[in-house]
Scaffold this motif. Sequence first.
Motif, PDB file in Angstrom:
ATOM      1  N   VAL A   1       0.870  -1.182   0.000  1.00  0.00           N
ATOM      2  CA  VAL A   1       0.000   0.000   0.000  1.00  0.00           C
ATOM      3  C   VAL A   1       0.901   1.224   0.000  1.00  0.00           C
ATOM      4  O   VAL A   1       1.774   1.368   0.856  1.00  0.00           O
ATOM      5  CB  VAL A   1      -0.933   0.014   1.235  1.00  0.00           C
ATOM      6  N   HIS A   2       0.677   2.103  -0.973  1.00  0.00           N
ATOM      7  CA  HIS A   2       1.520   3.275  -1.141  1.00  0.00           C
ATOM      8  C   HIS A   2       0.757   4.532  -0.761  1.00  0.00           C
ATOM      9  O   HIS A   2      -0.411   4.691  -1.100  1.00  0.00           O
ATOM     10  CB  HIS A   2       2.009   3.376  -2.585  1.00  0.00           C
ATOM     11  N   CYS A   3       1.438   5.418  -0.079  1.00  0.00           N
ATOM     12  CA  CYS A   3       0.866   6.705   0.294  1.00  0.00           C
ATOM     13  C   CYS A   3       0.743   7.546  -0.972  1.00  0.00           C
ATOM     14  O   CYS A   3       1.694   7.657  -1.748  1.00  0.00           O
ATOM     15  CB  CYS A   3       1.779   7.386   1.317  1.00  0.00           C
ATOM     16  N   LYS A   4      -0.426   8.135  -1.184  1.00  0.00           N
ATOM     17  CA  LYS A   4      -0.667   8.945  -2.383  1.00  0.00           C
ATOM     18  C   LYS A   4      -0.034  10.329  -2.279  1.00  0.00           C
ATOM     19  O   LYS A   4       0.236  10.970  -3.278  1.00  0.00           O
ATOM     20  CB  LYS A   4      -2.166   9.075  -2.628  1.00  0.00           C
ATOM     21  N   GLY A   5       0.184  10.794  -1.063  1.00  0.00           N
ATOM     22  CA  GLY A   5       0.796  12.094  -0.854  1.00  0.00           C
ATOM     23  C   GLY A   5       1.072  12.334   0.611  1.00  0.00           C
ATOM     24  O   GLY A   5       0.369  11.814   1.473  1.00  0.00           O
ATOM     25  N   THR A   6       2.122  13.094   0.863  1.00  0.00           N
ATOM     26  CA  THR A   6       2.513  13.410   2.232  1.00  0.00           C
ATOM     27  C   THR A   6       2.894  14.881   2.293  1.00  0.00           C
ATOM     28  O   THR A   6       3.540  15.391   1.384  1.00  0.00           O
ATOM     29  CB  THR A   6       3.715  12.556   2.669  1.00  0.00           C
ATOM     30  N   GLU A   7       2.508  15.534   3.373  1.00  0.00           N
ATOM     31  CA  GLU A   7       2.869  16.939   3.604  1.00  0.00           C
ATOM     32  C   GLU A   7       3.437  17.075   5.012  1.00  0.00           C
ATOM     33  O   GLU A   7       2.994  16.394   5.932  1.00  0.00           O
ATOM     34  CB  GLU A   7       1.641  17.850   3.482  1.00  0.00           C
ATOM     35  N   GLY A   8       4.413  17.957   5.177  1.00  0.00           N
ATOM     36  CA  GLY A   8       4.930  18.301   6.492  1.00  0.00           C
ATOM     37  C   GLY A   8       6.030  17.431   7.042  1.00  0.00           C
ATOM     38  O   GLY A   8       6.427  17.602   8.197  1.00  0.00           O
ATOM     39  N   GLU A   9       6.564  16.520   6.250  1.00  0.00           N
ATOM     40  CA  GLU A   9       7.585  15.594   6.748  1.00  0.00           C
ATOM     41  C   GLU A   9       8.853  16.296   7.233  1.00  0.00           C
ATOM     42  O   GLU A   9       9.452  15.880   8.210  1.00  0.00           O
ATOM     43  CB  GLU A   9       7.972  14.593   5.661  1.00  0.00           C
ATOM     44  N   SER A  10       9.264  17.333   6.541  1.00  0.00           N
ATOM     45  CA  SER A  10      10.542  17.954   6.872  1.00  0.00           C
ATOM     46  C   SER A  10      10.507  18.697   8.205  1.00  0.00           C
ATOM     47  O   SER A  10      11.535  18.828   8.860  1.00  0.00           O
ATOM     48  CB  SER A  10      10.985  18.894   5.750  1.00  0.00           C
ATOM     49  N   HIS A  11       9.350  19.165   8.617  1.00  0.00           N
ATOM     50  CA  HIS A  11       9.268  19.929   9.860  1.00  0.00           C
ATOM     51  C   HIS A  11       8.841  19.088  11.051  1.00  0.00           C
ATOM     52  O   HIS A  11       9.267  19.344  12.170  1.00  0.00           O
ATOM     53  CB  HIS A  11       8.309  21.116   9.704  1.00  0.00           C
ATOM     54  N   GLY A  12       7.968  18.108  10.853  1.00  0.00           N
ATOM     55  CA  GLY A  12       7.565  17.221  11.938  1.00  0.00           C
ATOM     56  C   GLY A  12       6.588  17.819  12.926  1.00  0.00           C
ATOM     57  O   GLY A  12       6.364  17.250  13.977  1.00  0.00           O
ATOM     58  N   GLN A  13       6.009  18.952  12.600  1.00  0.00           N
ATOM     59  CA  GLN A  13       4.999  19.549  13.481  1.00  0.00           C
ATOM     60  C   GLN A  13       3.629  18.932  13.231  1.00  0.00           C
ATOM     61  O   GLN A  13       2.882  18.682  14.158  1.00  0.00           O
ATOM     62  CB  GLN A  13       4.926  21.062  13.259  1.00  0.00           C
TER      63      GLN A  13
END
Length: 133
Positions: free
Chosen positions: A69-81
């Motif tokens: 199962v693949h994630c279609k999109g991710t946001e905010g990974e670089s900051h971790g908030q």
Amino acid sequence: MPLLIDTKERALRIKDLAFEKKAFDLKIFHVEPLVGYTDYFLVCSGRSDRQVQAIANHISLTLKKEDDVHCKGTEGESHGQWILMDFGDVVVHIFNVPMREVYDLDSLWSDADQVPVEAPAWEAEMRYSLYDY
């Protein structure tokens, strides 16, 4: 080949993976009757930016490796908030606690039914020791 499971089972699988990395205050909202773009929101917290990132990485890598199962999109990974992960039928929100309080998705989606989630035994310690470092 992707493992065929229903959307509620996928949300529960993601819950288990989040708990493996000590996510806490986890809630699953059944939002399908309220929105047209997903079935469930899973909202959880981590104690630090690094833990928030570790929870997201564990969910993404494990679902990809074990369930195809693949994630279609991710946001905010670089900051971790606040990391948002879109699996189509399940959208995952992983917050650092102060950011979760600011956005208050729990109140925003209070009209949605919640899937019962049994908190792990260690969760109380996570909540009470949150600011003890």
